[in-house]
Write a protein that holds these residues in place. Structure first.
Motif, PDB file in Angstrom:
ATOM      1  N   TYR A   1      -2.867  16.482   5.597  1.00 13.45           N
ATOM      2  CA  TYR A   1      -3.044  15.826   4.305  1.00 13.45           C
ATOM      3  C   TYR A   1      -3.900  14.569   4.449  1.00 13.45           C
ATOM      4  O   TYR A   1      -3.859  13.880   5.475  1.00 13.45           O
ATOM      5  N   THR A   2      -4.657  14.260   3.407  1.00 18.42           N
ATOM      6  CA  THR A   2      -5.321  12.968   3.283  1.00 18.42           C
ATOM      7  C   THR A   2      -4.334  12.008   2.627  1.00 18.42           C
ATOM      8  O   THR A   2      -3.798  12.298   1.552  1.00 18.42           O
ATOM      9  N   ILE A   3      -4.089  10.872   3.282  1.00 20.28           N
ATOM     10  CA  ILE A   3      -3.037   9.948   2.845  1.00 20.28           C
ATOM     11  C   ILE A   3      -3.640   8.737   2.133  1.00 20.28           C
ATOM     12  O   ILE A   3      -4.460   8.013   2.696  1.00 20.28           O
ATOM     13  N   CYS A   4      -3.226   8.531   0.898  1.00 24.89           N
ATOM     14  CA  CYS A   4      -3.644   7.354   0.136  1.00 24.89           C
ATOM     15  C   CYS A   4      -2.387   6.633  -0.343  1.00 24.89           C
ATOM     16  O   CYS A   4      -1.404   7.270  -0.732  1.00 24.89           O
ATOM     17  N   GLY A   5      -2.420   5.323  -0.297  1.00 23.82           N
ATOM     18  CA  GLY A   5      -1.238   4.611  -0.741  1.00 23.82           C
ATOM     19  C   GLY A   5      -1.422   3.116  -0.780  1.00 23.82           C
ATOM     20  O   GLY A   5      -2.450   2.580  -0.359  1.00 23.82           O
ATOM     21  N   PHE A   6      -0.395   2.462  -1.297  1.00 28.28           N
ATOM     22  CA  PHE A   6      -0.442   0.999  -1.384  1.00 28.28           C
ATOM     23  C   PHE A   6       0.944   0.429  -1.235  1.00 28.28           C
ATOM     24  O   PHE A   6       1.960   1.118  -1.389  1.00 28.28           O
ATOM     25  N   ASP A   7       0.978  -0.865  -0.939  1.00 31.62           N
ATOM     26  CA  ASP A   7       2.240  -1.581  -0.731  1.00 31.62           C
ATOM     27  C   ASP A   7       1.927  -3.064  -0.779  1.00 31.62           C
ATOM     28  O   ASP A   7       0.771  -3.468  -0.604  1.00 31.62           O
ATOM     29  N   ILE A   8       2.943  -3.891  -0.996  1.00 32.45           N
ATOM     30  CA  ILE A   8       2.714  -5.338  -0.998  1.00 32.45           C
ATOM     31  C   ILE A   8       2.786  -5.924   0.413  1.00 32.45           C
ATOM     32  O   ILE A   8       2.393  -7.063   0.631  1.00 32.45           O
ATOM     33  N   GLU A   9       3.299  -5.142   1.378  1.00 29.20           N
ATOM     34  CA  GLU A   9       3.498  -5.637   2.743  1.00 29.20           C
ATOM     35  C   GLU A   9       2.282  -5.293   3.615  1.00 29.20           C
ATOM     36  O   GLU A   9       2.221  -4.234   4.234  1.00 29.20           O
ATOM     37  N   LYS A  10       1.313  -6.209   3.686  1.00 32.76           N
ATOM     38  CA  LYS A  10       0.060  -5.914   4.391  1.00 32.76           C
ATOM     39  C   LYS A  10       0.270  -5.660   5.881  1.00 32.76           C
ATOM     40  O   LYS A  10      -0.363  -4.779   6.475  1.00 32.76           O
ATOM     41  N   LYS A  11       1.174  -6.412   6.524  1.00 33.67           N
ATOM     42  CA  LYS A  11       1.343  -6.247   7.969  1.00 33.67           C
ATOM     43  C   LYS A  11       1.848  -4.843   8.305  1.00 33.67           C
ATOM     44  O   LYS A  11       1.464  -4.257   9.323  1.00 33.67           O
ATOM     45  N   TYR A  12       2.694  -4.281   7.424  1.00 30.58           N
ATOM     46  CA  TYR A  12       3.174  -2.919   7.659  1.00 30.58           C
ATOM     47  C   TYR A  12       2.099  -1.893   7.317  1.00 30.58           C
ATOM     48  O   TYR A  12       2.037  -0.823   7.929  1.00 30.58           O
ATOM     49  N   LEU A  13       1.259  -2.221   6.341  1.00 30.56           N
ATOM     50  CA  LEU A  13       0.120  -1.352   6.051  1.00 30.56           C
ATOM     51  C   LEU A  13      -0.817  -1.281   7.247  1.00 30.56           C
ATOM     52  O   LEU A  13      -1.340  -0.216   7.594  1.00 30.56           O
ATOM     53  N   ASP A  14      -1.027  -2.423   7.885  1.00 26.78           N
ATOM     54  CA  ASP A  14      -1.933  -2.464   9.048  1.00 26.78           C
ATOM     55  C   ASP A  14      -1.393  -1.603  10.185  1.00 26.78           C
ATOM     56  O   ASP A  14      -2.143  -0.854  10.832  1.00 26.78           O
ATOM     57  N   SER A  15      -0.089  -1.681  10.428  1.00 21.19           N
ATOM     58  CA  SER A  15       0.477  -0.877  11.508  1.00 21.19           C
ATOM     59  C   SER A  15       0.475   0.610  11.141  1.00 21.19           C
ATOM     60  O   SER A  15       0.282   1.475  12.004  1.00 21.19           O
ATOM     61  N   LEU A  16       0.660   0.921   9.860  1.00 23.21           N
ATOM     62  CA  LEU A  16       0.569   2.315   9.420  1.00 23.21           C
ATOM     63  C   LEU A  16      -0.857   2.833   9.588  1.00 23.21           C
ATOM     64  O   LEU A  16      -1.062   3.992  10.008  1.00 23.21           O
ATOM     65  N   SER A  17      -1.830   2.006   9.290  1.00 25.45           N
ATOM     66  CA  SER A  17      -3.235   2.394   9.500  1.00 25.45           C
ATOM     67  C   SER A  17      -3.486   2.773  10.952  1.00 25.45           C
ATOM     68  O   SER A  17      -4.177   3.762  11.253  1.00 25.45           O
ATOM     69  N   ASP A  18      -2.920   1.991  11.863  1.00 26.37           N
ATOM     70  CA  ASP A  18      -3.079   2.290  13.290  1.00 26.37           C
ATOM     71  C   ASP A  18      -2.465   3.645  13.636  1.00 26.37           C
ATOM     72  O   ASP A  18      -3.066   4.445  14.376  1.00 26.37           O
ATOM     73  N   GLU A  19      -1.271   3.916  13.091  1.00 22.03           N
ATOM     74  CA  GLU A  19      -0.609   5.187  13.384  1.00 22.03           C
ATOM     75  C   GLU A  19      -1.388   6.367  12.795  1.00 22.03           C
ATOM     76  O   GLU A  19      -1.528   7.419  13.435  1.00 22.03           O
ATOM     77  N   LEU A  20      -1.888   6.210  11.579  1.00 30.08           N
ATOM     78  CA  LEU A  20      -2.658   7.285  10.952  1.00 30.08           C
ATOM     79  C   LEU A  20      -3.968   7.533  11.692  1.00 30.08           C
ATOM     80  O   LEU A  20      -4.420   8.679  11.834  1.00 30.08           O
ATOM     81  N   SER A  21      -4.568   6.456  12.200  1.00 29.30           N
ATOM     82  CA  SER A  21      -5.809   6.598  12.978  1.00 29.30           C
ATOM     83  C   SER A  21      -5.560   7.402  14.256  1.00 29.30           C
ATOM     84  O   SER A  21      -6.371   8.246  14.649  1.00 29.30           O
ATOM     85  N   LYS A  22      -4.429   7.159  14.900  1.00 30.27           N
ATOM     86  CA  LYS A  22      -4.085   7.889  16.114  1.00 30.27           C
ATOM     87  C   LYS A  22      -3.879   9.376  15.842  1.00 30.27           C
ATOM     88  O   LYS A  22      -4.056  10.220  16.733  1.00 30.27           O
ATOM     89  N   LEU A  23      -3.514   9.696  14.598  1.00 29.90           N
ATOM     90  CA  LEU A  23      -3.325  11.095  14.217  1.00 29.90           C
ATOM     91  C   LEU A  23      -4.622  11.728  13.716  1.00 29.90           C
ATOM     92  O   LEU A  23      -4.638  12.896  13.311  1.00 29.90           O
ATOM     93  N   ASN A  24      -5.706  10.935  13.752  1.00 31.67           N
ATOM     94  CA  ASN A  24      -7.009  11.389  13.253  1.00 31.67           C
ATOM     95  C   ASN A  24      -6.951  11.801  11.786  1.00 31.67           C
ATOM     96  O   ASN A  24      -7.639  12.734  11.350  1.00 31.67           O
ATOM     97  N   ALA A  25      -6.101  11.115  11.038  1.00 28.13           N
ATOM     98  CA  ALA A  25      -5.930  11.448   9.624  1.00 28.13           C
ATOM     99  C   ALA A  25      -6.979  10.744   8.773  1.00 28.13           C
ATOM    100  O   ALA A  25      -7.456   9.656   9.103  1.00 28.13           O
ATOM    101  N   LYS A  26      -7.318  11.370   7.661  1.00 29.12           N
ATOM    102  CA  LYS A  26      -8.104  10.696   6.640  1.00 29.12           C
ATOM    103  C   LYS A  26      -7.127   9.897   5.788  1.00 29.12           C
ATOM    104  O   LYS A  26      -6.069  10.410   5.393  1.00 29.12           O
ATOM    105  N   PHE A  27      -7.496   8.650   5.475  1.00 31.71           N
ATOM    106  CA  PHE A  27      -6.567   7.848   4.678  1.00 31.71           C
ATOM    107  C   PHE A  27      -7.278   6.700   3.993  1.00 31.71           C
ATOM    108  O   PHE A  27      -8.378   6.300   4.369  1.00 31.71           O
TER     109      PHE A  27
END
Length: 276
Positions: A27-53
């Motif tokens: 899946y291509t993952i799109c989303g938002f949240d008010i917690e930027k630091k957790y968004l940043d760590s999620l971005s890292d995890e999604l990048s490791k999975l080679n996901a589009k997001f």
């Protein structure tokens, strides 16, 4: 072609786990949240999975930024297959002592926030004549718990709004489902649990309620287990309107359908240790 999903409140808890599970499914993952630091760590995890997001720091109360987020997602990926409304806040306290201005904020996030998200993406789904809307409700959307009058009211409102919406959008090929968790072992409840003043006539029962609630949370379904069941709803060809993710919600919703009110009341008050 990769399916595109939008998840509000994506950075932590069930939203995060759902996004990671679906990323592994392509899946291509799109989303938002008010917690930027957790968004940043999620971005890292999604990048490791080679996901589009595509992730953005954003509040569900900001209509203008939400519309810009929608425009960016549609321009970048062309369409959205599924929208998951996952943002919500808890609210705890005796109704008599509730700060109604804070209660209004809870309605703005839980109910109007969901409405903003769905209104943003429904037009493109309607034109495409396909899509899924998945909305996080709660056990208390049908079985109100004491000291959660405002939170229960927001979830009753969600269930009414989404059940009505379903009739309107089904002719356009859009499927609608709600998730009704009871308790998931996150810090969601703890953020809302504020005791009244000791002089309050409700103080003792609130203490007992919170202690019991915390005991239940320690053994509750964890976010990953809940996410596994939510993903099954998302990928289902024909999802049910109401879906539970834990035994407690299934149990109490079952009782709610069949038992007389007096017996239901007794079971609930005993379960939460707040009999007088």
């Amino acid at each position: 072609m990769s399916k595109v999903i939008v998840i509000s409140g994506i950075a932590q808890g069930m939203g995060r786990e759902v996004s990671l599970m679906l990323a592994t499914e392509g899946y291509t993952i799109c989303g938002f949240d008010i917690e930027k630091k957790y968004l940043d760590s999620l971005s890292d995890e999604l990048s490791k999975l080679n996901a589009k997001f595509h992730l953005e720091p954003l509040s569900i109360t900001d209509s203008d930024k939400l519309i810009k987020f929608k425009d960016t997602v549609l321009k970048k990926f062309g369409n959205v297959d599924t929208v998951v409304s996952n943002v919500g806040i808890g609210f705890f306290g005796p109704f008599e002592e509730v700060d109604l201005n804070k209660a209004l904020q809870c309605f703005d996030i839980n109910v109007m926030g969901c409405a903003r998200l769905l209104q943003a993406f429904l037009p493109s789904m309607r034109v495409a004549k396909k899509g899924k809307i998945i909305v996080m409700s709660s056990l208390v959307g049908q079985v109100p718990f004491p000291f959660e009058s405002i939170y229960s009211a927001t979830k009753f409102a969600i269930e009414g709004m989404v059940s009505s919406l379903r009739y309107e959008v089904t002719p356009f090929g859009i499927q609608v489902a709600m998730i009704q968790p009871a308790q998931v072992s996150t810090n969601f409840a703890a953020k809302a649990q504020k005791l009244p003043e000791k002089e309050s006539p409700y103080y003792d029962r609130c203490v007992r309620f919170i202690n019991r609630d915390n005991d239940l949370i320690r053994t509750a379904t964890n976010p990953k287990q809940a996410a596994e069941r939510i993903v099954k709803v998302i990928v289902s060809n024909k999802p049910k309107l109401f879906n539970q993710v834990d035994f407690m919600s299934t149990f109490f919703l079952g009782l709610n359908r069949f038992l007389p009110q007096k017996i239901k009341d007794k079971i609930l008050l005993n379960h939460m240790n707040i009999n007088i």
